[in-house]
Design a protein around this motif. Structure first.
Motif, PDB file in Angstrom:
ATOM      1  N   ILE A 190      -9.624   6.863   4.264  1.00 39.52           N
ATOM      2  CA  ILE A 190      -9.937   8.159   3.382  1.00 39.52           C
ATOM      3  C   ILE A 190     -11.598   8.312   3.547  1.00 39.52           C
ATOM      4  O   ILE A 190     -12.051   7.565   3.419  1.00 39.52           O
ATOM      5  CB  ILE A 190      -9.503   8.049   1.702  1.00 39.52           C
ATOM      6  N   LEU A 191     -11.749   9.622   3.583  1.00 35.90           N
ATOM      7  CA  LEU A 191     -12.971  10.149   3.815  1.00 35.90           C
ATOM      8  C   LEU A 191     -13.670  10.561   2.371  1.00 35.90           C
ATOM      9  O   LEU A 191     -12.967  11.701   2.024  1.00 35.90           O
ATOM     10  CB  LEU A 191     -13.224  11.092   4.706  1.00 35.90           C
ATOM     11  N   PRO A 192     -14.452   9.994   1.615  1.00 28.92           N
ATOM     12  CA  PRO A 192     -14.986  10.617   0.439  1.00 28.92           C
ATOM     13  C   PRO A 192     -16.209  11.179   0.797  1.00 28.92           C
ATOM     14  O   PRO A 192     -17.075  10.624   1.392  1.00 28.92           O
ATOM     15  CB  PRO A 192     -15.259   9.260  -0.225  1.00 28.92           C
ATOM     16  N   ILE A 193     -16.463  12.510   0.394  1.00 27.53           N
ATOM     17  CA  ILE A 193     -17.690  13.200   0.974  1.00 27.53           C
ATOM     18  C   ILE A 193     -18.308  13.883  -0.738  1.00 27.53           C
ATOM     19  O   ILE A 193     -17.743  14.337  -1.471  1.00 27.53           O
ATOM     20  CB  ILE A 193     -17.145  14.637   1.446  1.00 27.53           C
ATOM     21  N   ARG A 195       0.860  -1.147   0.085  1.00 23.03           N
ATOM     22  CA  ARG A 195      -0.053   0.012   0.001  1.00 23.03           C
ATOM     23  C   ARG A 195       0.755   1.286   0.026  1.00 23.03           C
ATOM     24  O   ARG A 195       0.376   2.340  -0.131  1.00 23.03           O
ATOM     25  CB  ARG A 195      -0.762   0.093   1.157  1.00 23.03           C
ATOM     26  N   SER A 196       2.026   1.151   0.155  1.00 23.90           N
ATOM     27  CA  SER A 196       3.028   2.403   0.330  1.00 23.90           C
ATOM     28  C   SER A 196       3.931   2.456  -0.984  1.00 23.90           C
ATOM     29  O   SER A 196       3.920   1.374  -1.527  1.00 23.90           O
ATOM     30  CB  SER A 196       4.096   2.286   1.470  1.00 23.90           C
ATOM     31  N   GLY A 197       4.331   3.533  -1.219  1.00 24.72           N
ATOM     32  CA  GLY A 197       5.098   3.868  -2.528  1.00 24.72           C
ATOM     33  C   GLY A 197       4.404   4.426  -3.924  1.00 24.72           C
ATOM     34  O   GLY A 197       5.010   4.518  -4.617  1.00 24.72           O
ATOM     35  N   LEU A 198       2.952   4.266  -3.612  1.00 24.73           N
ATOM     36  CA  LEU A 198       2.442   4.619  -4.960  1.00 24.73           C
ATOM     37  C   LEU A 198       2.014   5.969  -4.908  1.00 24.73           C
ATOM     38  O   LEU A 198       1.502   6.374  -6.196  1.00 24.73           O
ATOM     39  CB  LEU A 198       0.902   3.814  -4.999  1.00 24.73           C
ATOM     40  N   GLY A 199       2.222   6.890  -4.299  1.00 24.14           N
ATOM     41  CA  GLY A 199       1.919   8.333  -3.868  1.00 24.14           C
ATOM     42  C   GLY A 199       2.877   8.933  -5.197  1.00 24.14           C
ATOM     43  O   GLY A 199       2.282   9.956  -5.839  1.00 24.14           O
ATOM     44  N   VAL A 200       3.917   8.471  -5.418  1.00 20.95           N
ATOM     45  CA  VAL A 200       4.878   9.255  -6.505  1.00 20.95           C
ATOM     46  C   VAL A 200       4.247   9.180  -7.978  1.00 20.95           C
ATOM     47  O   VAL A 200       4.507   9.899  -8.709  1.00 20.95           O
ATOM     48  CB  VAL A 200       6.169   8.742  -6.332  1.00 20.95           C
ATOM     49  N   ASN A 201       3.530   7.942  -8.170  1.00 20.41           N
ATOM     50  CA  ASN A 201       2.624   7.772  -9.260  1.00 20.41           C
ATOM     51  C   ASN A 201       1.254   8.285  -9.362  1.00 20.41           C
ATOM     52  O   ASN A 201       0.707   7.771 -10.397  1.00 20.41           O
ATOM     53  CB  ASN A 201       3.010   6.410  -9.765  1.00 20.41           C
ATOM     54  N   LEU A 202       0.679   8.871  -8.509  1.00 20.35           N
ATOM     55  CA  LEU A 202      -0.616   9.323  -8.428  1.00 20.35           C
ATOM     56  C   LEU A 202      -0.696  10.165  -9.609  1.00 20.35           C
ATOM     57  O   LEU A 202       0.084  11.194  -9.722  1.00 20.35           O
ATOM     58  CB  LEU A 202      -0.814  10.047  -7.039  1.00 20.35           C
ATOM     59  N   GLY A 252      -0.767  11.420   0.435  1.00 15.82           N
ATOM     60  CA  GLY A 252      -0.910  12.358   1.689  1.00 15.82           C
ATOM     61  C   GLY A 252      -2.455  12.930   1.710  1.00 15.82           C
ATOM     62  O   GLY A 252      -2.698  13.734   2.696  1.00 15.82           O
ATOM     63  N   ILE A 253      -3.410  12.606   0.819  1.00 10.75           N
ATOM     64  CA  ILE A 253      -4.821  13.121   0.507  1.00 10.75           C
ATOM     65  C   ILE A 253      -5.567  12.267   1.508  1.00 10.75           C
ATOM     66  O   ILE A 253      -5.607  11.065   1.529  1.00 10.75           O
ATOM     67  CB  ILE A 253      -5.225  13.072  -0.689  1.00 10.75           C
ATOM     68  N   ARG A 254      -6.212  12.623   2.639  1.00 12.60           N
ATOM     69  CA  ARG A 254      -7.078  11.955   3.494  1.00 12.60           C
ATOM     70  C   ARG A 254      -8.738  12.059   2.965  1.00 12.60           C
ATOM     71  O   ARG A 254      -9.477  11.523   3.856  1.00 12.60           O
ATOM     72  CB  ARG A 254      -6.870  12.538   4.926  1.00 12.60           C
ATOM     73  N   CYS A 255      -8.963  12.941   2.389  1.00  8.27           N
ATOM     74  CA  CYS A 255     -10.367  13.258   2.166  1.00  8.27           C
ATOM     75  C   CYS A 255     -10.435  13.735   0.425  1.00  8.27           C
ATOM     76  O   CYS A 255      -9.616  14.690   0.118  1.00  8.27           O
ATOM     77  CB  CYS A 255     -10.836  14.500   2.839  1.00  8.27           C
ATOM     78  N   VAL A 256     -11.362  13.212  -0.055  1.00  5.23           N
ATOM     79  CA  VAL A 256     -11.906  13.724  -1.437  1.00  5.23           C
ATOM     80  C   VAL A 256     -13.294  14.168  -1.525  1.00  5.23           C
ATOM     81  O   VAL A 256     -14.131  13.209  -0.970  1.00  5.23           O
ATOM     82  CB  VAL A 256     -11.862  12.494  -2.424  1.00  5.23           C
ATOM     83  N   ILE A 257     -13.477  15.304  -2.133  1.00  6.28           N
ATOM     84  CA  ILE A 257     -14.785  15.901  -2.235  1.00  6.28           C
ATOM     85  C   ILE A 257     -15.469  16.013  -3.602  1.00  6.28           C
ATOM     86  O   ILE A 257     -14.701  16.553  -4.307  1.00  6.28           O
ATOM     87  CB  ILE A 257     -14.973  17.205  -1.439  1.00  6.28           C
ATOM     88  N   ALA A 258     -16.509  15.464  -4.031  1.00  7.49           N
ATOM     89  CA  ALA A 258     -16.807  15.571  -5.233  1.00  7.49           C
ATOM     90  C   ALA A 258     -18.489  15.424  -5.264  1.00  7.49           C
ATOM     91  O   ALA A 258     -19.063  14.866  -4.296  1.00  7.49           O
ATOM     92  CB  ALA A 258     -16.263  14.179  -5.999  1.00  7.49           C
ATOM     93  N   PRO A 259     -19.189  15.615  -6.322  1.00  7.50           N
ATOM     94  CA  PRO A 259     -20.631  15.511  -6.212  1.00  7.50           C
ATOM     95  C   PRO A 259     -21.222  14.107  -6.487  1.00  7.50           C
ATOM     96  O   PRO A 259     -22.147  13.725  -5.941  1.00  7.50           O
ATOM     97  CB  PRO A 259     -21.087  16.379  -7.498  1.00  7.50           C
ATOM     98  N   SER A 260     -20.282  13.136  -6.917  1.00  6.09           N
ATOM     99  CA  SER A 260     -20.560  11.764  -6.696  1.00  6.09           C
ATOM    100  C   SER A 260     -19.409  10.958  -7.099  1.00  6.09           C
ATOM    101  O   SER A 260     -18.618  11.526  -7.235  1.00  6.09           O
ATOM    102  CB  SER A 260     -21.730  11.409  -7.785  1.00  6.09           C
ATOM    103  N   ILE A 280      -3.816   7.474  -3.360  1.00  5.78           N
ATOM    104  CA  ILE A 280      -4.072   8.651  -2.970  1.00  5.78           C
ATOM    105  C   ILE A 280      -3.962   8.934  -1.562  1.00  5.78           C
ATOM    106  O   ILE A 280      -3.003   9.939  -1.218  1.00  5.78           O
ATOM    107  CB  ILE A 280      -5.524   8.870  -2.913  1.00  5.78           C
ATOM    108  N   LYS A 281      -4.052   8.063  -0.655  1.00  6.09           N
ATOM    109  CA  LYS A 281      -3.526   8.004   0.720  1.00  6.09           C
ATOM    110  C   LYS A 281      -1.868   8.090   0.778  1.00  6.09           C
ATOM    111  O   LYS A 281      -1.508   8.974   1.637  1.00  6.09           O
ATOM    112  CB  LYS A 281      -3.994   6.732   1.327  1.00  6.09           C
ATOM    113  N   ASP A 282      -1.434   7.414   0.198  1.00 10.31           N
ATOM    114  CA  ASP A 282       0.171   7.360   0.163  1.00 10.31           C
ATOM    115  C   ASP A 282       0.695   8.949  -0.175  1.00 10.31           C
ATOM    116  O   ASP A 282       1.760   9.395   0.215  1.00 10.31           O
ATOM    117  CB  ASP A 282       0.938   6.303  -0.878  1.00 10.31           C
TER     118      ASP A 282
END
Length: 201
Positions: free
Chosen positions: A116-119, A35-42, A94-102, A90-92
């Motif tokens: 991660i909290l999706p709102i 689960r780690s190391g993927l943030g660089v390729n986000l 550093g993003i902990r929350c994603v906000i979108a209409p759907s 996304i988490k790797d």
């Protein structure tokens, strides 16, 4: 899994609809089960050119958004294939929350399982948050999971809905394994009883 209670951080604006999981983490990076190391390729194909150099205009490459912990995006976020590597990346990053209409259903569920909290909010409220995020690093949003509110840097607040069980898991940092381990003593008692009553098994 880390607990999610309140978060005050920089929000990056990504005003695009139908951001699919292949855009979030392209298929060539799915070879790992870590689960780690993927943030660089986000967002790799939007973030880097063919020579691996950063594309300056991409939002997460801009200095004011490199430490973003919140992402404000367009409708139907996380559509496409069901790869769990997408929330891992996304988490790797550093993003902990994603906000979108759907959100796509599977991506939405995978977010909770990975801290991660999706709102999901109405488009008009997402538009307000998008404009707030465009102010840069000095504009910090606050996410309060217990109170179920998103507050802009100017103090405007929006309420959001979240499943009570998913909320409980995030507040307490419980993934599927941790939830099972909470029942560890009951599982042990069952195994002991089963071994005594059915020794041939």
């Amino acid at each position: 899994m880390d607990k999610f209670e309140t978060l005050t951080g920089i929000a990056a604006p990504m005003d695009m609809i139908n951001i699919d999981t292949d855009m979030i983490i392209p298929k060539q990076f799915l070879k790992t089960i870590k689960r780690s190391g993927l943030g660089v390729n986000l967002f790799d194909e939007m973030r880097y050119d063919d020579d691996g150099r950063e594309i300056p205009d991409f939002v997460l490459n801009k200095p004011q958004y490199r430490d973003a912990e919140i992402l404000v995006a367009g409708d139907n976020f996380g559509c496409g294939s069901s790869r769990e590597h997408a929330p891992w990346a996304i988490k790797d990053f550093g993003i902990r929350c994603v906000i979108a209409p759907s959100f796509a259903d599977i991506f939405y569920s995978n977010c909770f399982k990975n801290g991660i909290l999706p709102i999901a909010l109405p488009q008009e409220q997402v538009d307000v948050l998008m404009k707030d995020a465009e102010k840069g690093a000095n504009a910090r949003m606050t996410i309060d999971l217990e109170g179920q509110t998103v507050t802009t840097s100017d103090g405007e607040s929006f309420g959001f809905e979240v499943d009570s069980f998913k909320k409980h898991c995030l507040l307490n940092g419980l993934d599927d394994i941790a939830l099972t381990l909470e029942k560890g003593k009951a599982i042990d008692r069952f195994e002991e009883s089963a071994a005594q009553s059915r020794p041939w098994v």
